[in-house]
Write a protein that holds these residues in place. Structure first.
Motif, PDB file in Angstrom:
ATOM      1  N   GLN A  20       0.667  -1.169  -0.060  1.00 25.91           N
ATOM      2  CA  GLN A  20       0.014  -0.105   0.131  1.00 25.91           C
ATOM      3  C   GLN A  20       1.026   1.367  -0.076  1.00 25.91           C
ATOM      4  O   GLN A  20       1.909   1.120   0.692  1.00 25.91           O
ATOM      5  CB  GLN A  20      -0.938   0.160   1.289  1.00 25.91           C
ATOM      6  N   LYS A  21       0.305   2.380  -0.662  1.00 22.00           N
ATOM      7  CA  LYS A  21       1.008   3.664  -0.720  1.00 22.00           C
ATOM      8  C   LYS A  21       1.348   3.998   0.784  1.00 22.00           C
ATOM      9  O   LYS A  21       2.188   4.716   1.259  1.00 22.00           O
ATOM     10  CB  LYS A  21       0.310   4.790  -1.786  1.00 22.00           C
ATOM     11  N   ARG A  22       0.016   4.019   1.485  1.00 20.01           N
ATOM     12  CA  ARG A  22      -0.149   4.665   3.041  1.00 20.01           C
ATOM     13  C   ARG A  22      -0.755   3.576   3.735  1.00 20.01           C
ATOM     14  O   ARG A  22      -1.763   3.666   4.184  1.00 20.01           O
ATOM     15  CB  ARG A  22      -0.944   5.839   2.871  1.00 20.01           C
ATOM     16  N   ASP A  46      -7.405   4.984  -4.279  1.00 22.73           N
ATOM     17  CA  ASP A  46      -5.827   5.392  -4.318  1.00 22.73           C
ATOM     18  C   ASP A  46      -4.956   4.429  -3.330  1.00 22.73           C
ATOM     19  O   ASP A  46      -4.087   5.001  -2.654  1.00 22.73           O
ATOM     20  CB  ASP A  46      -5.508   6.852  -4.008  1.00 22.73           C
ATOM     21  N   TYR A  65      -3.008   1.841  -3.980  1.00 23.54           N
ATOM     22  CA  TYR A  65      -1.763   1.324  -4.585  1.00 23.54           C
ATOM     23  C   TYR A  65      -1.381   2.416  -5.662  1.00 23.54           C
ATOM     24  O   TYR A  65      -2.185   3.189  -6.272  1.00 23.54           O
ATOM     25  CB  TYR A  65      -1.911   0.097  -5.362  1.00 23.54           C
ATOM     26  N   GLU A  66      -0.236   2.351  -6.026  1.00 28.83           N
ATOM     27  CA  GLU A  66       0.470   3.088  -7.059  1.00 28.83           C
ATOM     28  C   GLU A  66      -0.110   2.368  -8.112  1.00 28.83           C
ATOM     29  O   GLU A  66      -0.414   0.934  -8.406  1.00 28.83           O
ATOM     30  CB  GLU A  66       1.878   3.082  -7.001  1.00 28.83           C
ATOM     31  N   PRO A  67      -0.320   2.983  -9.382  1.00 29.39           N
ATOM     32  CA  PRO A  67      -0.796   2.510 -10.678  1.00 29.39           C
ATOM     33  C   PRO A  67      -0.186   1.282 -11.098  1.00 29.39           C
ATOM     34  O   PRO A  67      -0.786   0.262 -11.393  1.00 29.39           O
ATOM     35  CB  PRO A  67      -0.741   3.654 -11.640  1.00 29.39           C
ATOM     36  N   ALA A 107       6.571  -2.095  -6.136  1.00 28.81           N
ATOM     37  CA  ALA A 107       6.376  -1.826  -4.940  1.00 28.81           C
ATOM     38  C   ALA A 107       7.774  -1.376  -4.335  1.00 28.81           C
ATOM     39  O   ALA A 107       7.459  -0.817  -3.147  1.00 28.81           O
ATOM     40  CB  ALA A 107       5.865  -2.767  -3.950  1.00 28.81           C
TER      41      ALA A 107
END
Length: 208
Positions: free
Chosen positions: A33-35, A178, A180-182, A207
């Motif tokens: 995950q991004k965050r 939003d 994950y990163e694309p 990742a």
């Protein structure tokens, strides 16, 4: 400081328990995950009584619909159930209108799209579902021109999918929030849609 956002998963008897698992697992697991830790999943029902899913699982709701508002929620997730075809769960289709009016995403799959059709929420929005013929059986449905023959459709905070497209449904939820990163989302979907282990390497690389 990280602010936790809650994704509310609606519960009702005969809930199609295979339709939300891809999404809820990825929202709860911090991997890639991004965050990490931003999202939590909570269940919501009309009452606090246990419900029984289509698979025979008994689930106790975390809260009731009258205790939450769109301000409390990052997304309202509505899965299918046999009860949608009988005109039940109207409190959740009405909630979907409130969520969308407030600019909060709603994700509906399978029979839940019947409830949205009955509420008039699909009349002027691109959407999909099990079949346009099924939605057309709903007297209030006027959205035939906006039906898309796609596995899942995401448009202006509304996500819809047919019951055979739980993976695509999850992909659109993760994209809307939003998570994950694309490139990570693409690799995750590639892995689970094909089973090709090469996608796992791409997932790890994306990742990193």
């Amino acid at each position: 400081m990280t602010t936790t956002k809650t994704v509310h998963v609606a519960l009702y008897d005969t809930l199609s328990d295979w339709e939300f698992g891809f999404a809820t697992a990825r929202l709860n697991l911090p991997h890639f995950q991004k965050r990490p830790g931003v999202f939590q999943v909570r269940t919501v029902a009309a009452t606090l009584d246990p419900i029984t899913t289509m698979g025979g699982l008994r689930i106790l709701p975390d809260t009731t619909l009258d205790r939450i508002t769109p301000d409390d929620s990052a997304l309202l997730l509505l899965s299918g159930s046999d009860t949608w075809t009988t005109g039940a769960n109207r409190e959740f289709s009405a909630a979907a209108r409130r969520w969308l009016d407030a600019g909060v995403p709603v994700a509906a799959i399978c029979g839940a799209t019947i409830g949205l059709a009955d509420e008039g929420l699909l009349d002027d929005r691109p959407h999909t579902g099990n079949a346009v013929e099924e939605l057309s059986s709903v007297p209030n449905y006027r959205g035939q021109a906006h039906f898309r023959q796609e596995r899942a459709v995401r448009h202006d905070k509304l996500i819809t999918a047919g019951g055979a497209s739980a993976l695509e449904f999850a992909r659109e939820i993760l994209a809307e929030l939003d998570v994950y990163e694309p490139a990570v989302l693409e690799a995750w979907y590639g892995l689970f849609s094909t089973g090709n282990p090469e996608w796992f390497g791409k997932l790890v690389a994306a990742a990193s």
